[in-house]
Design a protein around this motif. Structure first.
Motif, PDB file in Angstrom:
ATOM      1  N   SER A  88       0.603  -1.053  -0.051  1.00  0.00           N
ATOM      2  CA  SER A  88      -0.239   0.198  -0.002  1.00  0.00           C
ATOM      3  C   SER A  88       0.940   1.103  -0.225  1.00  0.00           C
ATOM      4  N   ILE A  89       0.610   2.200  -0.286  1.00  0.00           N
ATOM      5  CA  ILE A  89       1.070   3.922  -0.093  1.00  0.00           C
ATOM      6  C   ILE A  89       0.157   4.085   1.095  1.00  0.00           C
ATOM      7  N   HIS A  90       1.834   4.479   1.791  1.00  0.00           N
ATOM      8  CA  HIS A  90       1.606   4.651   3.669  1.00  0.00           C
ATOM      9  C   HIS A  90       0.932   6.291   3.762  1.00  0.00           C
ATOM     10  N   ASP A  91       2.152   6.904   2.998  1.00  0.00           N
ATOM     11  CA  ASP A  91       2.282   8.300   3.036  1.00  0.00           C
ATOM     12  C   ASP A  91       1.880   9.056   2.135  1.00  0.00           C
ATOM     13  N   ASN A  92       2.032  10.813   2.656  1.00  0.00           N
ATOM     14  CA  ASN A  92       1.922  11.577   1.258  1.00  0.00           C
ATOM     15  C   ASN A  92       3.830  11.689   0.991  1.00  0.00           C
ATOM     16  N   GLU A  93       4.309  11.343   0.680  1.00  0.00           N
ATOM     17  CA  GLU A  93       5.814  11.415  -0.071  1.00  0.00           C
ATOM     18  C   GLU A  93       5.909  11.612  -1.023  1.00  0.00           C
ATOM     19  N   ASN A  94       6.365  12.388  -2.244  1.00  0.00           N
ATOM     20  CA  ASN A  94       6.354  12.231  -3.270  1.00  0.00           C
ATOM     21  C   ASN A  94       8.153  12.976  -3.621  1.00  0.00           C
ATOM     22  N   LYS A  95       8.457  13.395  -2.646  1.00  0.00           N
ATOM     23  CA  LYS A  95       9.906  13.882  -2.762  1.00  0.00           C
ATOM     24  C   LYS A  95      11.390  13.814  -1.902  1.00  0.00           C
TER      25      LYS A  95
ATOM     26  N   LYS B 111       7.871   5.157  -3.294  1.00  0.00           N
ATOM     27  CA  LYS B 111       7.599   3.533  -3.947  1.00  0.00           C
ATOM     28  C   LYS B 111       7.403   4.504  -5.070  1.00  0.00           C
ATOM     29  N   ILE B 112       8.085   3.735  -6.288  1.00  0.00           N
ATOM     30  CA  ILE B 112       8.607   4.092  -7.395  1.00  0.00           C
ATOM     31  C   ILE B 112       8.060   2.542  -8.355  1.00  0.00           C
ATOM     32  N   PHE B 113       7.320   2.548  -9.611  1.00  0.00           N
ATOM     33  CA  PHE B 113       7.556   1.114 -10.828  1.00  0.00           C
ATOM     34  C   PHE B 113       8.587   1.176 -11.269  1.00  0.00           C
ATOM     35  N   LYS B 114       9.187   2.496 -11.687  1.00  0.00           N
ATOM     36  CA  LYS B 114      10.784   2.580 -12.694  1.00  0.00           C
ATOM     37  C   LYS B 114      11.149   4.102 -13.271  1.00  0.00           C
ATOM     38  N   PRO B 115      12.697   3.363 -12.650  1.00  0.00           N
ATOM     39  CA  PRO B 115      13.830   4.634 -12.437  1.00  0.00           C
ATOM     40  C   PRO B 115      12.843   5.938 -13.129  1.00  0.00           C
ATOM     41  N   GLU B 116      12.461   5.234 -14.491  1.00  0.00           N
ATOM     42  CA  GLU B 116      11.576   6.532 -15.410  1.00  0.00           C
ATOM     43  C   GLU B 116      10.713   7.373 -14.189  1.00  0.00           C
ATOM     44  N   ASP B 117      10.040   7.107 -13.175  1.00  0.00           N
ATOM     45  CA  ASP B 117       8.756   7.600 -12.510  1.00  0.00           C
ATOM     46  C   ASP B 117       9.387   8.706 -11.805  1.00  0.00           C
ATOM     47  N   LEU B 118      11.032   8.715 -11.398  1.00  0.00           N
ATOM     48  CA  LEU B 118      11.994  10.474 -10.633  1.00  0.00           C
ATOM     49  C   LEU B 118      12.408  10.926 -12.030  1.00  0.00           C
ATOM     50  N   LYS B 119      11.935  12.118 -11.284  1.00  0.00           N
ATOM     51  CA  LYS B 119      12.690  12.686 -11.808  1.00  0.00           C
ATOM     52  C   LYS B 119      13.926  14.188 -10.789  1.00  0.00           C
TER      53      LYS B 119
ATOM     54  N   GLU C 251      -3.554  -5.203  -7.388  1.00  0.00           N
ATOM     55  CA  GLU C 251      -2.953  -3.703  -6.257  1.00  0.00           C
ATOM     56  C   GLU C 251      -1.991  -2.423  -6.606  1.00  0.00           C
ATOM     57  N   ASP C 252      -1.100  -2.722  -7.360  1.00  0.00           N
ATOM     58  CA  ASP C 252      -0.387  -2.196  -8.272  1.00  0.00           C
ATOM     59  C   ASP C 252      -0.846  -0.527  -8.827  1.00  0.00           C
ATOM     60  N   ALA C 253      -2.251  -0.725  -9.406  1.00  0.00           N
ATOM     61  CA  ALA C 253      -2.677   0.265 -10.196  1.00  0.00           C
ATOM     62  C   ALA C 253      -3.257   0.714  -9.056  1.00  0.00           C
ATOM     63  N   LEU C 254      -4.085   0.373  -7.989  1.00  0.00           N
ATOM     64  CA  LEU C 254      -4.942   1.087  -7.053  1.00  0.00           C
ATOM     65  C   LEU C 254      -3.592   1.997  -6.286  1.00  0.00           C
ATOM     66  N   ASP C 255      -2.478   1.661  -6.230  1.00  0.00           N
ATOM     67  CA  ASP C 255      -1.032   2.351  -5.667  1.00  0.00           C
ATOM     68  C   ASP C 255      -1.127   3.311  -6.844  1.00  0.00           C
ATOM     69  N   ARG C 256      -0.499   3.086  -8.158  1.00  0.00           N
ATOM     70  CA  ARG C 256      -0.659   4.062  -9.312  1.00  0.00           C
ATOM     71  C   ARG C 256      -1.466   4.618  -9.158  1.00  0.00           C
ATOM     72  N   ALA C 257      -3.090   4.604  -9.098  1.00  0.00           N
ATOM     73  CA  ALA C 257      -3.608   5.843  -8.796  1.00  0.00           C
ATOM     74  C   ALA C 257      -3.482   6.857  -7.225  1.00  0.00           C
ATOM     75  N   CYS C 258      -3.152   6.266  -6.344  1.00  0.00           N
ATOM     76  CA  CYS C 258      -2.695   6.604  -5.068  1.00  0.00           C
ATOM     77  C   CYS C 258      -1.726   7.969  -5.475  1.00  0.00           C
ATOM     78  N   MET C 259      -1.279   7.182  -6.166  1.00  0.00           N
ATOM     79  CA  MET C 259       0.036   8.197  -5.859  1.00  0.00           C
ATOM     80  C   MET C 259       0.059   9.901  -7.017  1.00  0.00           C
ATOM     81  N   ILE C 260      -0.745   8.869  -8.527  1.00  0.00           N
ATOM     82  CA  ILE C 260      -0.689  10.208  -9.061  1.00  0.00           C
ATOM     83  C   ILE C 260      -2.022  11.237  -8.568  1.00  0.00           C
ATOM     84  N   ASP C 261      -2.349  10.766  -7.741  1.00  0.00           N
ATOM     85  CA  ASP C 261      -4.028  11.672  -6.566  1.00  0.00           C
ATOM     86  C   ASP C 261      -2.754  12.560  -5.996  1.00  0.00           C
TER      87      ASP C 261
END
Length: 141
Positions: free
Chosen positions: A2-9, A26-34, A106-116
């Motif tokens: 799951s995604i447990h916090d709002n951390e994204n940077k 959490k990220i899925f692949k290296p390209e998910d980072l700037k 699970e990954d699809a739901l996590d991705r939706a949460c990360m986008i939000d």
């Protein structure tokens, strides 16, 4: 997982020699980072660095997060800036009338949460007006 916090940077101080910087989200692949080198005094980021030229990414195999390895260490006047910036798409293909793998869902739901979270972080940095403000008379020049 799951995604447990709002951390994204992550924003971490450079010292001129350290090239490895950890991130905890959490990220899925290296390209998910700037990835950036940020001037500590002016907070200027400049252009994002280039994956596999200016830095590489190692994603944790267990748990969330990973490590960014800069090709050239951020100086004492710079910070390592690591930001999750995933494409706003839904790549999971969940089959109909058959069994599906729970990890895919699970990954699809996590991705939706990360986008939000990503969009909310951008909204939080925006200039806002009250919900019922008349913006027709505001000059944006």
């Amino acid at each position: 997982m799951s995604i447990h916090d709002n951390e994204n940077k992550a924003l971490l101080d450079g010292n001129g020699t350290q090239t490895l910087f950890e991130f905890s989200f959490k990220i899925f692949k290296p390209e998910d980072l700037k990835v950036y080198k940020i001037n500590k005094e002016t907070r200027e980021t400049g252009e994002a660095l280039e994956l596999n030229r200016d830095y590489t990414v190692e994603i944790n195999k267990v748990g969330e997060g990973g490590t960014v390895n800069y090709a050239v260490a951020p100086t004492v006047d710079e910070q390592a800036g690591i930001y999750r910036d995933i494409a706003i798409i839904q790549p999971a293909d969940i089959p109909v009338d058959t069994e599906y793998v729970e990890k895919t869902l699970e990954d699809a739901l996590d991705r939706a949460c990360m986008i939000d979270q990503q969009l909310q972080e951008q909204i939080d940095r925006s200039v806002k007006t009250p919900a019922f403000a008349d913006i027709s008379s505001v000059n944006f020049d």
